[in-house]
Design an enzyme around this catalytic site. Structure first.
Site, short mmCIF file in Angstrom:
data_model
loop_
_atom_site.label_atom_id
_atom_site.label_comp_id
_atom_site.label_asym_id
_atom_site.label_seq_id
_atom_site.Cartn_x
_atom_site.Cartn_y
_atom_site.Cartn_z
N ASN A 156 0.79 -1.25 0.00
CA ASN A 156 0.00 0.00 0.00
C ASN A 156 0.82 1.29 0.00
O ASN A 156 0.34 2.31 -0.48
CB ASN A 156 -1.04 -0.02 1.13
CG ASN A 156 -0.44 -0.18 2.49
OD1 ASN A 156 0.72 -0.58 2.63
ND2 ASN A 156 -1.20 0.13 3.51
N GLU A 252 5.23 -4.55 11.86
CA GLU A 252 4.09 -3.63 11.86
C GLU A 252 3.02 -4.31 11.04
O GLU A 252 3.16 -4.50 9.84
CB GLU A 252 4.48 -2.29 11.22
CG GLU A 252 5.52 -1.50 12.03
CD GLU A 252 5.04 -1.00 13.38
OE1 GLU A 252 3.83 -1.13 13.69
OE2 GLU A 252 5.87 -0.49 14.14
N CYS A 286 -3.03 0.80 6.90
CA CYS A 286 -2.99 0.02 8.15
C CYS A 286 -3.68 0.81 9.26
O CYS A 286 -4.35 0.24 10.11
CB CYS A 286 -1.56 -0.32 8.53
SG CYS A 286 -0.51 1.10 8.74
N1 LIG Z 1 1.18 -1.56 10.78
C1 LIG Z 1 1.72 -1.04 9.68
O1 LIG Z 1 2.64 -0.23 9.73
C2 LIG Z 1 1.20 -1.43 8.34
C3 LIG Z 1 1.43 -0.60 7.24
C4 LIG Z 1 0.92 -0.98 6.00
C5 LIG Z 1 0.23 -2.17 5.87
N2 LIG Z 1 0.02 -2.96 6.94
C6 LIG Z 1 -0.76 -4.18 6.83
O2 LIG Z 1 -0.39 -4.88 5.64
C7 LIG Z 1 -1.50 -5.60 5.15
C8 LIG Z 1 -1.66 -5.33 3.67
O3 LIG Z 1 -0.46 -5.49 2.98
P1 LIG Z 1 -0.15 -6.79 2.10
O4 LIG Z 1 -1.43 -7.31 1.54
O5 LIG Z 1 0.95 -6.41 1.17
O6 LIG Z 1 0.37 -7.79 3.23
P2 LIG Z 1 0.97 -9.28 3.08
O7 LIG Z 1 1.13 -9.81 4.45
O8 LIG Z 1 0.17 -10.06 2.10
O9 LIG Z 1 2.40 -9.07 2.39
C9 LIG Z 1 3.41 -8.27 2.98
C10 LIG Z 1 4.76 -8.69 2.43
O10 LIG Z 1 5.11 -9.99 2.92
C11 LIG Z 1 5.57 -10.78 1.84
N3 LIG Z 1 5.41 -12.21 2.20
C12 LIG Z 1 4.31 -12.97 2.16
N4 LIG Z 1 4.57 -14.21 2.63
C13 LIG Z 1 5.89 -14.22 2.98
C14 LIG Z 1 6.76 -15.20 3.54
N5 LIG Z 1 6.37 -16.43 3.82
N6 LIG Z 1 8.05 -14.85 3.76
C15 LIG Z 1 8.49 -13.61 3.47
N7 LIG Z 1 7.71 -12.64 2.96
C16 LIG Z 1 6.42 -12.94 2.72
C17 LIG Z 1 4.75 -10.27 0.68
O11 LIG Z 1 5.30 -10.66 -0.56
C18 LIG Z 1 4.84 -8.78 0.91
O12 LIG Z 1 6.09 -8.28 0.49
C19 LIG Z 1 -2.69 -5.14 5.96
O13 LIG Z 1 -3.01 -6.09 6.94
C20 LIG Z 1 -2.19 -3.87 6.62
O14 LIG Z 1 -2.86 -3.53 7.82
C21 LIG Z 1 0.49 -2.62 8.17
#
Ligand SMILES: NC(=O)c1ccc[n+]([C@@H]2O[C@H](COP(=O)([O-])OP(=O)(O)OC[C@H]3O[C@@H](n4cnc5c(N)ncnc54)[C@H](O)[C@@H]3O)[C@@H](O)[C@H]2O)c1
Length: 478
Positions: A156, A252, A286
């Site tokens: 995002n 996060e 988020c």
């Molecule tokens: N708290 C925060 O600061 C914050 C900020 C932005 C987004 N978010 C959260 O992120 C989520 C949305 O983002 P998303 O859909 O990209 O999240 P996601 O968990 O699907 O993916 C995040 C990242 O993890 C990677 N990933 C997935 N499986 C993995 C594994 N087994 N090993 C290593 N890397 C792996 C993905 O390729 C991506 O780069 C929402 O839940 C949102 O709340 C949190």
């Protein structure tokens, strides 16, 4: 033909030996806009080995010398801001204006990071302060890098949230393996093109792209990764925390930020904050406001103000700077629709919305939400907001804390004493009084507790998380 983007390893742009690539689809153009390399585990090894070697020399440079590269990076990002913003828009469906702001905010972030690191100091302690100790023993502590940091970012904020890991890692002398979200990887490539232009020593930063099933766990479990900074969904974060190798982690994760609206709140102001908190970028933040806990005595008035505001939100393509834009993919839209359907089946009141065209979900407001409905607890990451009516502050606090998440919360009230009575009782990293939940400004500590994460970000805290203290003890003898 859609462009093929390379990955970056040891200072070079390369195509993967796997000969495989991953297609990137634009959420609103609904066509392929490029593909990124699906690299192999051997190539991951190569990247990590190169990073490990490069880190030794990089850490020997002064903080000012490292800062020179990063200052140049910030300038290159600004020089490329329209091109990068175009990528962000096409790839994750964020409006062009917001995408430009994201790049500008990132340049500010990098500059502030350099300045913060330049001003951080160690400390010294005298042995005499502890019983039996004496003044001839002096401890000097300063911070040293951890080694190779694995930076994993979500879709995002593909540029800002990536730089928020890369810049603090590099400034203190770590090397970085950067794995962008697949949807967001083209923007990731562009921001690293900007870094490459600075002449950064080879191997210090490596960009890897690939299939989660091939390189995801492999990266996380790799014995030469010394720390992981992850932002993404709660389930992914929990999985990473379980399989990683007893190394420091900063996570996060997701949120379900409540806006608590007391009976004495300024409802016009509050409704505007809630709308901007809940619906900007279609709720794909988020820290979006993801539920409203409103005192029942003012609920009707608040709902009617929110409805009026929602009806003025623009819906459509991010190219025309609409507030409500198509969600990142069809699966996400199906999930959001599932939450709406579940609530309506259980007799929630539809105030406005519940209209859908493919992955474009119109802004939806649901009233009379009860605790048996999924939308009361689950994170939609879409433009749907549930209203839960409460009888008292106590009930609002209880419901706020019953969530598995604990990122942020807002409290709207004119009574500052009440605000300061409620805020400490809320289980969340931060509480905003009379403001929407949000991440910035980026030098504030940013914390998720419970299912929302572990550790603290925010420029100074990120630098601390990517270093450890090293103590040298001087024993003076006469
Ligand atoms: N708290 C925060 O600061 C914050 C900020 C932005 C987004 N978010 C959260 O992120 C989520 C949305 O983002 P998303 O859909 O990209 O999240 P996601 O968990 O699907 O993916 C995040 C990242 O993890 C990677 N990933 C997935 N499986 C993995 C594994 N087994 N090993 C290593 N890397 C792996 C993905 O390729 C991506 O780069 C929402 O839940 C949102 O709340 C949190």
């Amino acid at each position: 033909m859609a462009k093929n983007y390379q990955f970056y390893i040891n200072g070079e742009w390369r195509e993967s030996r796997s000969k495989e690539s991953i297609s990137i689809l634009s959420p609103y153009l609904r066509e392929e806009i490029g593909h990124v390399q699906a690299i192999s585990q051997d190539e991951v090894d190569e990247a990590i080995n190169g990073a490990k070697l490069a880190q030794k020399e990089w850490s020997q440079l002064s903080v000012r010398a490292r800062g020179e590269y990063l200052y140049r990076w910030a300038n290159e990002l600004l020089a490329m801001k329209n091109e990068i913003a175009q990528s962000i828009m096409e790839e994750v469906g964020k409006t062009f204006n917001d995408a430009v702001k994201e790049v500008e905010r990132t340049a500010d972030f990098i500059q502030y990071t350099i300045e913060e690191a330049t001003h951080m100091q160690g400390e010294s302690m005298l042995g005499e302060n502890f019983p039996g100790g004496n003044r001839s023993k002096i401890a000097v502590t300063h911070r040293v890098p951890l080694g190779v940091i694995l930076a994993i970012s979500p879709f995002n904020y593909p540029v800002n949230l990536s730089a928020a890991k890369i810049a603090p890692s590099l400034i203190v002398g770590n090397a970085v393996i950067f794995k962008p979200a697949t949807q967001g990887a083209i923007s990731g490539v562009k921001m690293i093109e900007a870094l490459h232009k600075t002449g950064l020593p080879k191997g210090v930063l490596n960009l890897v792209t690939g299939r989660g099933s091939v390189i995801g766990d492999y990266l996380v479990e790799h014995p030469d990764i010394d720390m992981i900074s992850f932002t993404g969904g709660t389930e992914t974060g929990q999985h990473i925390a379980k399989i990683s190798n007893m190394i420091p982690l900063v996570m996060e994760l997701g949120g379900k930020d409540p806006a608590i609206v007391r009976e004495d709140a300024d409802l016009v102001f509050t409704s505007k904050q809630i709308i901007s908190g809940a619906y900007s970028y279609s709720g794909q933040r988020c820290t979006a406001i993801k539920r409203v806990l409103v005192n029942e005595t003012v609920a009707d008035e608040l709902v009617s103000l929110l409805k009026e505001e929602i009806e003025s939100l623009t819906v459509g393509s991010p190219e025309e700077n609409n507030i409500i834009v198509p969600l990142i993919d069809d699966k996400s839209a199906d999930f959001v629709q599932g939450l709406i359907d579940d609530a309506l089946e259980k007799e929630a009141t539809l105030v406005v919305g519940n209209k859908r065209e493919g992955n474009l979900i119109y802004p939806t407001l649901l009233d009379n939400i009860t605790t048996d409905m999924r939308v009361a607890w689950e994170e939609p990451f879409g433009p749907v907001l549930p209203i839960i009516r409460v009888k008292s502050d106590k009930e609002a606090i209880t419901l706020a804390n019953a969530s598995k998440f604990g990122l942020q919360a807002s409290v709207f009230t004119k009574d500052i004493n009440k605000a300061f009575t409620i805020a400490p009782q809320i289980e969340a990293g931060s509480v905003q009084i009379n403001g929407r939940t949000e991440r910035g400004p980026d030098h504030f500590p940013f914390i998720g507790i419970k299912g929302s994460g572990m550790g603290t970000q925010g420029i100074k805290r990120s630098i601390e998380a990517m270093t450890r203290e090293k103590v040298t003890i001087i024993n003076i003898y006469e």
